[in-house]
Design a protein around this motif. Structure first.
Motif, PDB file in Angstrom:
ATOM      1  N   LYS A 167       4.845  -6.441   7.982  1.00 33.22           N
ATOM      2  CA  LYS A 167       5.443  -6.721   6.540  1.00 33.22           C
ATOM      3  C   LYS A 167       4.931  -8.989   6.586  1.00 33.22           C
ATOM      4  CE  LYS A 167       9.142  -4.965   5.057  1.00 33.22           C
ATOM      5  NZ  LYS A 167       8.691  -4.645   3.993  1.00 33.22           N
ATOM      6  N   VAL A 168       3.749  -9.803   7.649  1.00 36.12           N
ATOM      7  CA  VAL A 168       3.310 -10.142   7.319  1.00 36.12           C
ATOM      8  C   VAL A 168       1.518 -10.161   7.035  1.00 36.12           C
ATOM      9  CG1 VAL A 168       2.079 -11.407   8.549  1.00 36.12           C
ATOM     10  CG2 VAL A 168       3.780 -11.347   9.908  1.00 36.12           C
ATOM     11  N   ALA A 169       1.720  -8.680   6.714  1.00 35.07           N
ATOM     12  CA  ALA A 169       0.184  -8.029   6.809  1.00 35.07           C
ATOM     13  C   ALA A 169       0.433  -7.966   4.672  1.00 35.07           C
ATOM     14  CB  ALA A 169      -0.363  -7.151   6.743  1.00 35.07           C
ATOM     15  N   GLU A 170       1.588  -7.825   4.594  1.00 36.42           N
ATOM     16  CA  GLU A 170       1.872  -7.511   2.949  1.00 36.42           C
ATOM     17  C   GLU A 170       2.040  -8.469   2.460  1.00 36.42           C
ATOM     18  OE1 GLU A 170       5.583  -5.526   2.527  1.00 36.42           O
ATOM     19  OE2 GLU A 170       5.171  -3.077   3.322  1.00 36.42           O
ATOM     20  N   GLY A 171       2.603  -9.947   2.541  1.00 35.71           N
ATOM     21  CA  GLY A 171       2.641 -11.349   2.330  1.00 35.71           C
ATOM     22  C   GLY A 171       1.188 -11.685   2.705  1.00 35.71           C
ATOM     23  N   VAL A 172       0.729 -11.443   3.570  1.00 37.42           N
ATOM     24  CA  VAL A 172      -1.058 -11.879   2.817  1.00 37.42           C
ATOM     25  C   VAL A 172      -1.739 -11.450   2.415  1.00 37.42           C
ATOM     26  CG1 VAL A 172      -3.362 -11.814   4.534  1.00 37.42           C
ATOM     27  CG2 VAL A 172      -1.336 -12.586   5.431  1.00 37.42           C
ATOM     28  N   THR A 173      -1.450 -10.479   2.013  1.00 36.92           N
ATOM     29  CA  THR A 173      -2.222  -9.209   0.875  1.00 36.92           C
ATOM     30  C   THR A 173      -1.513  -9.635  -0.535  1.00 36.92           C
ATOM     31  OG1 THR A 173      -1.895  -7.400   1.624  1.00 36.92           O
ATOM     32  CG2 THR A 173      -3.569  -8.299   2.542  1.00 36.92           C
ATOM     33  N   ARG A 174       0.067  -9.453  -0.103  1.00 32.21           N
ATOM     34  CA  ARG A 174       0.672  -9.682  -1.401  1.00 32.21           C
ATOM     35  C   ARG A 174       1.137  -8.558  -2.158  1.00 32.21           C
ATOM     36  NH1 ARG A 174       0.259 -15.222  -4.846  1.00 32.21           N
ATOM     37  NH2 ARG A 174       1.381 -14.084  -5.664  1.00 32.21           N
ATOM     38  N   PHE A 175       0.186  -7.282  -1.573  1.00 38.83           N
ATOM     39  CA  PHE A 175       0.678  -6.456  -2.078  1.00 38.83           C
ATOM     40  C   PHE A 175       1.763  -5.271  -1.147  1.00 38.83           C
ATOM     41  CE2 PHE A 175      -0.702  -1.462  -2.083  1.00 38.83           C
ATOM     42  CZ  PHE A 175      -0.093  -1.898  -3.494  1.00 38.83           C
ATOM     43  N   CYS A 176       2.850  -4.998  -1.775  1.00 35.94           N
ATOM     44  CA  CYS A 176       3.435  -3.747  -1.448  1.00 35.94           C
ATOM     45  C   CYS A 176       3.601  -3.047  -1.898  1.00 35.94           C
ATOM     46  CB  CYS A 176       4.979  -4.050  -1.003  1.00 35.94           C
ATOM     47  SG  CYS A 176       6.259  -3.469  -0.543  1.00 35.94           S
ATOM     48  N   PRO A 177       2.915  -1.987  -0.724  1.00 40.22           N
ATOM     49  CA  PRO A 177       3.043  -0.037  -0.948  1.00 40.22           C
ATOM     50  C   PRO A 177       4.075   0.354  -1.539  1.00 40.22           C
ATOM     51  CG  PRO A 177       2.098  -0.155   0.756  1.00 40.22           C
ATOM     52  CD  PRO A 177       2.763  -1.525   0.206  1.00 40.22           C
ATOM     53  N   MET A 178       5.199   0.070  -0.776  1.00 35.28           N
ATOM     54  CA  MET A 178       6.830   0.233  -1.693  1.00 35.28           C
ATOM     55  C   MET A 178       7.289  -0.034  -3.031  1.00 35.28           C
ATOM     56  SD  MET A 178       7.660   2.311   1.086  1.00 35.28           S
ATOM     57  CE  MET A 178       9.614   2.334   0.596  1.00 35.28           C
ATOM     58  N   LEU A 179       6.752  -1.353  -3.104  1.00 37.08           N
ATOM     59  CA  LEU A 179       7.265  -1.481  -4.791  1.00 37.08           C
ATOM     60  C   LEU A 179       6.058  -1.092  -5.852  1.00 37.08           C
ATOM     61  CD1 LEU A 179       7.708  -5.490  -4.540  1.00 37.08           C
ATOM     62  CD2 LEU A 179       8.979  -3.529  -4.798  1.00 37.08           C
ATOM     63  N   TYR A 180       5.207  -1.197  -5.485  1.00 36.03           N
ATOM     64  CA  TYR A 180       3.717  -0.362  -5.359  1.00 36.03           C
ATOM     65  C   TYR A 180       4.946   1.490  -6.463  1.00 36.03           C
ATOM     66  CZ  TYR A 180      -0.216   1.747  -7.692  1.00 36.03           C
ATOM     67  OH  TYR A 180      -1.251   2.423  -7.946  1.00 36.03           O
ATOM     68  N   MET A 181       5.070   2.442  -5.284  1.00 35.01           N
ATOM     69  CA  MET A 181       5.296   3.217  -5.821  1.00 35.01           C
ATOM     70  C   MET A 181       7.072   3.184  -6.379  1.00 35.01           C
ATOM     71  SD  MET A 181       4.541   5.412  -2.022  1.00 35.01           S
ATOM     72  CE  MET A 181       5.613   4.419  -0.885  1.00 35.01           C
ATOM     73  N   MET A 182       7.375   2.390  -6.785  1.00 39.14           N
ATOM     74  CA  MET A 182       8.261   2.446  -7.141  1.00 39.14           C
ATOM     75  C   MET A 182       8.224   1.738  -8.514  1.00 39.14           C
ATOM     76  SD  MET A 182      12.056   1.428  -4.597  1.00 39.14           S
ATOM     77  CE  MET A 182      10.560   0.065  -4.421  1.00 39.14           C
ATOM     78  N   GLY A 183       7.218   1.392  -8.574  1.00 40.71           N
ATOM     79  CA  GLY A 183       6.361   0.508 -10.090  1.00 40.71           C
ATOM     80  C   GLY A 183       7.499  -0.998 -10.376  1.00 40.71           C
TER      81      GLY A 183
END
Length: 95
Positions: free
Chosen positions: A47-63
């Motif tokens: 979660k920290v890595a997602e916040g720092v990069t501002r990219f979430c793979p789950m949100l991406y997969m769900m569009g």
């Protein structure tokens, strides 16, 4: 990688992620052979890595995206679709 996490969402992910990492690390010091604290630490670090990069793979997969686009107040928007302009919205509104 296109950013799909908004600023507030990223700050929350970083805050709660660091809290989880601190909790998991403290628990692992006291109970090194348990797998629960290790799992919480690893998931919180993600979660920290997602916040720092501002990219979430789950949100991406769900569009989905929680990042705001130019002057939009929508919480989530579908990837690749834009909201109608204000002029287009005015023609559909009933006055």
């Amino acid at each position: 990688m296109k950013k799909n996490v908004g600023r507030l969402d990223a700050l929350m992910r970083i805050t709660f992620g660091l809290t989880g990492v601190a909790w998991g690390t403290a628990r692992m010091v006291r109970h090194p052979n348990r797998s629960g604290p290790l799992t919480v630490t690893l998931l919180s670090a993600m979660k920290v890595a997602e916040g720092v990069t501002r990219f979430c793979p789950m949100l991406y997969m769900m569009g989905l995206s929680s990042a705001t686009q130019s002057n939009q107040l929508k919480k989530f928007s579908y990837r690749g679709q834009e909201a109608p302009d204000e002029q287009e919205q005015d023609q559909y509104s009933t006055h």
